[in-house]
Design a protein around this motif. Structure first.
Motif, mmCIF file in Angstrom:
data_model
loop_
_atom_site.group_PDB
_atom_site.id
_atom_site.type_symbol
_atom_site.label_atom_id
_atom_site.label_comp_id
_atom_site.label_asym_id
_atom_site.label_seq_id
_atom_site.Cartn_x
_atom_site.Cartn_y
_atom_site.Cartn_z
ATOM 1 N N ASP A 1 -2.616 0.731 -3.719
ATOM 2 C CA ASP A 1 -1.350 0.013 -3.622
ATOM 3 C C ASP A 1 -0.554 0.100 -4.917
ATOM 4 O O ASP A 1 -0.941 0.789 -5.867
ATOM 5 N N TRP B 1 -7.323 3.182 0.515
ATOM 6 C CA TRP B 1 -5.902 2.963 0.202
ATOM 7 C C TRP B 1 -5.714 2.644 -1.272
ATOM 8 O O TRP B 1 -6.615 2.186 -1.955
ATOM 9 N N VAL C 1 -2.676 6.129 1.848
ATOM 10 C CA VAL C 1 -3.861 5.926 2.667
ATOM 11 C C VAL C 1 -4.464 7.294 2.946
ATOM 12 O O VAL C 1 -3.741 8.238 3.266
ATOM 13 N N ILE D 1 0.845 -1.192 0.000
ATOM 14 C CA ILE D 1 0.000 0.000 0.000
ATOM 15 C C ILE D 1 0.878 1.239 0.000
ATOM 16 O O ILE D 1 1.822 1.330 0.774
#
Lengths: 103, 156
Positions: free
Chosen positions: A90, A88, A47, A44
């Motif tokens: 990634d 989030w 966020v 990730i």
């Protein structure tokens, strides 16, 4: 799409404490799998947490955040029943968004 | 002039790395790194480089940062860290594990109205100093703690 996050948001006085448990492998790109090949990095990177349309916390992560990341932070300026939305993104451009209600 | 040369080398390096990653199929073509992910800071291998990547200079040690991490971590894969800044106008809190291959672990931007306190869990490859970096009013402050990692030991 990854598994849902667990989000708890609890209000004490006027401070809301948010705890988030995400489900993600967080591969660093350094580890070798059973076949000896390097497992490609998959973690990730960003966020974001918003509440009532306002960003309350945003983070950039590297590969060395633990697998199934846990995160907790505190903010002010919301009421019980408001929703905290955590998103989030990634390295594979996968994204997931979940919400928790402030209790 | 020196600076220009450095920037040129840096951008050249990044471009070739990106090409390698794309070639290996790690990155989908057309997908650049998530909008403003700070690549130069996260790929830096030392504290000074990471801070430079974040646009700062030498951090000043501060006692206003309360930084909690275990003295001994039995499992380096899950090391809980907790950072609270008492410095006014805290803008961001970062975690930096000195001996990890990519030491900069996480950068948390603190929005207005958000308390400057963060708890998360990080991975550690070996015993290392862990830095808590706090950016306040454009300046960096640091707190450091050594965390001993005992891999597969009996907690000694």
């Amino acid at each position: 799409m990854a598994d849902p996050m667990k989000i708890r948001a609890a209000m004490t006085d006027d401070v809301i404490e948010v705890k988030v448990l995400m489900s993600h492998p967080m591969e660093t790109g350094q580890r070798k799998g059973a076949d000896g090949a390097v497992v490609p990095a998959h973690f990730i990177q960003q966020v974001t947490a918003t509440c009532n349309g306002k960003t309350v916390m945003s983070a950039q992560w590297g590969a060395s955040v633990s697998k199934n990341p846990f995160l907790s932070f505190k903010f002010k300026g919301a009421a019980k029943g408001d929703k905290v939305i955590v998103t989030w993104v990634d390295t594979k451009a996968d994204t997931r968004s979940d919400e928790g209600v402030i209790a | 002039m020196n600076l220009n040369r450095r920037q040129l080398l840096k951008s050249g390096g990044n471009a070739s790395l990106l090409a390698v990653l794309m070639g290996a199929g790690l990155l989908k073509p057309g997908f650049a790194f998530a909008a403003d992910w700070n690549k130069s800071a996260f790929s830096a291998t030392d504290l000074a480089g990471a801070i430079k990547g974040m646009g700062g200079s030498e951090p000043t040690p501060s006692t206003e940062i309360s930084f909690t991490a275990p003295d001994i971590a039995e499992n380096g894969a899950v090391v809980p860290v907790s950072i609270t800044s008492k410095i006014p106008n805290t803008q961001s809190i970062s975690v930096f594990v000195e001996k990890n291959p990519n030491p900069l672990t996480a950068v948390f931007e603190i929005a207005e109205g958000t308390e400057p306190t963060i708890t998360t869990r990080v991975k550690m490859g070996q015993t290392s100093n862990v830095y808590a970096l706090v950016k306040a009013d454009g300046k960096f402050h640091s707190a450091v703690k050594e965390v001993k990692v005992t891999l597969g030991g009996c907690g000694g």
